[in-house]
Design an enzyme around this catalytic site. Structure first.
Site, PDB file in Angstrom:
ATOM      1  CG  HIS A 243      -1.763  -1.177   1.420  1.00 34.18           C
ATOM      2  ND1 HIS A 243      -2.889  -1.443   0.650  1.00 34.18           N
ATOM      3  CD2 HIS A 243      -1.680  -2.209   2.301  1.00 34.18           C
ATOM      4  CE1 HIS A 243      -3.452  -2.569   1.054  1.00 34.18           C
ATOM      5  NE2 HIS A 243      -2.740  -3.057   2.051  1.00 34.18           N
TER       6      HIS A 243
HETATM    7  O1  RIB Z   1      -5.178  -0.195   4.750  1.00 29.64           O
HETATM    8  C1  RIB Z   1      -3.793  -0.157   4.498  1.00 29.64           C
HETATM    9  C2  RIB Z   1      -3.140   0.889   5.339  1.00 29.64           C
HETATM   10  O2  RIB Z   1      -3.343   0.588   6.719  1.00 29.64           O
HETATM   11  C3  RIB Z   1      -1.609   0.947   5.148  1.00 29.64           C
HETATM   12  O3  RIB Z   1      -1.161   2.250   5.362  1.00 29.64           O
HETATM   13  C4  RIB Z   1      -1.104   0.044   6.241  1.00 29.64           C
HETATM   14  O4  RIB Z   1       0.210   0.382   6.678  1.00 29.64           O
HETATM   15  C5  RIB Z   1      -2.080   0.355   7.346  1.00 29.64           C
HETATM   16  O5  RIB Z   1      -1.646   1.544   7.985  1.00 29.64           O
END
Ligand code: RIB
Ligand code: CA
Length: 313
Positions: A243
Site C-alpha cells: 500500500h
Molecule cells: O489499509 C492499508 C493501510 O493501513 C496501510 O497504510 C497500512 O500500513 C495500514 O496503515
C-alpha cells in the site's frame, strides 16, 4: 515536483510504511525534513520505535523522528497486529533503535515547520491514520494555506473496505481526522485500495527485493513475506498489496498512475459505514472535487521503480 521535493512523512510503521520510507530515503529527488509517527497499525510507542529502526536500516540517523498522536481524535485506537505482527515490523530481525526520538511533539514541530518554510514548499506524505495532520490543522488553521499537497494512502471505493465491509484501515481508525483533512481545501492525492490492491508483491517481485542482497533489500523481502500471509489468506491474491510505497512512487513517477479529480467525503456518523470514503467517481453530485482519487497503476513499472531505488542502499 520541485527538485528536491521537501517532504514530511507521517506514518504508522507497519511493513509497507517501512518500504515507503526506505524508498523515499533512497531517492535523491526528496529532502525528508522529518518523520512523524502516529498510532495506527500498532500503538505509538512501537510506530515511533519502528520509524527509527527504518531510518537506521537506511543509514539515515540524521532524519528527525517525532512522536505524534497516541489515539484518534475522538475514538479508541484500533490497531492491526493481526496484519503486521506484535511489533508492527515482524518479519526481519532488526535491532532496537539507538537514535533518539526528537523531543518536540510531532504536531508542534509540523506547525512550526510549515509556518517557517516557504508557502507551498512542503508535501505531506501520509501513510497512516490522519490524526497528526488533523490536530495540526485544528490547532493552526493557517497552515492549510502553507501545505503544497498531501499525498495519502487511504480509502477505497470500487475495492470496498479491508477493516470493515465499507472502510479502509487508515480512514476507519480516525474518520473525524480524515474529514478534517478532506475538507481542508489542501490539494490532495489519494491512493486508495482501488490502486494499492493492484500493487501486489508477487513471488518474483519479492525475489527481486531479496536478490538486492543488502540489509535493506533482504529486510524488505522478509517484511513483505510476513505481511503477505494475511492477504493471501484473505484475498487469495498473488502476493500482498504494497500500500504505502504507492504514495512515494506517485511523487516520483506520477505517470505510472491514473485517476480522477473528484469529490470524496468521509462517513463519520454511521457505525455500519464509519470511515467509508464516499467517492463521487461518476460525478453524480455537484460536490466540489477535492482530491485526485487514483484508481490504477502500472504495477510492473512500480516494482521496477521500487527495486531500483532500494538497490541504492
Ligand atoms: O489499509 C492499508 C493501510 O493501513 C496501510 O497504510 C497500512 O500500513 C495500514 O496503515
Ligand atoms: Ca501505514
Amino acid at each position: 515536483m520541485p527538485d528536491p521535493a521537501r517532504i514530511v512523512i507521517d506514518t504508522d510503521p507497519g511493513q509497507d510504511d517501512a518500504v515507503a520510507i526506505l524508498t523515499a530515503l533512497a531517492s535523491p529527488e526528496f529532502e525528508v525534513l522529518g518523520i512523524t509517527a502516529v498510532a495506527g497499525n500498532v500503538p505509538l510507542e512501537l510506530t515511533a520505535r519502528n520509524a527509527r529502526i527504518v531510518c537506521e536500516l537506511a543509514g539515515r540517523e540524521d532524519v528527525p523522528v517525532f512522536a505524534g498522536a497516541r489515539q484518534p481524535l475522538r475514538r479508541p485506537l484500533v490497531t492491526a497486529e493481526h496484519v503486521h505482527g506484535r511489533t508492527g515490523l515482524d518479519g526481519p530481525d532488526l535491532p532496537d533503535p539507538t537514535m533518539a526520538l526528537d523531543g518536540r511533539p510531532a504536531v508542534s514541530w509540523l506547525i512550526d515547520t510549515l509556518r517557517a518554510e516557504p508557502k507551498g514548499s512542503i508535501t505531506i506524505c501520509a501513510l497512516g491514520p490522519l490524526t497528526n495532520l488533523a490536530l495540526a490543522l485544528l490547532k493552526a488553521p493557517d497552515i492549510a494555506a502553507r501545505i503544497g499537497r498531501i499525498v495519502l494512502m487511504g480509502g477505497a471505493y470500487f475495492e470496498v473496505g479491508n477493516i470493515t465491509p465499507a472502510a479502509e484501515f487508515n480512514i476507519y481508525v480516525d474518520p473525524e481526522a480524515a474529514q478534517v483533512v478532506f475538507r481542508s481545501g489542501i490539494p490532495l492525492t489519494v491512493l486508495p485500495l482501488d490502486v494499492t490492491h493492484k500493487a501486489l508483491v508477487t513471488r518474483a517481485r519479492n525475489d527481486a527485493f531479496r536478490a538486492l542482497g543488502s540489509p535493506a533489500g533482504v529486510a524488505v523481502a522478509q517484511m513483505t513475506d510476513f505481511f503477505e500471509r494475511f492477504d493471501l489468506e484473505k484475498y487469495g491474491s498473488d502476493g500482498a498489496p504494497l500500500h504505502d510505497p504507492c504514495v512515494i512512487a506517485w511523487l516520483l513517477a506520477p505517470d505510472l498512475f491514473s485517476g480522477r479529480e473528484i469529490n470524496v467525503e468521509i462517513e463519520t456518523l454511521s457505525e455500519l459505514t464509519r470511515g467509508m470514503t464516499v467517492a463521487d467517481w461518476w460525478r453524480v453530485t455537484d460536490r466540489r472535487p477535492n482530491a485526485l482519487f487514483v484508481g490504477d497503476v502500472d504495477a510492473d513499472g512500480l516494482f521496477d521503480l521500487l527495486t531500483d531505488r532500494l538497490s541504492r542502499f
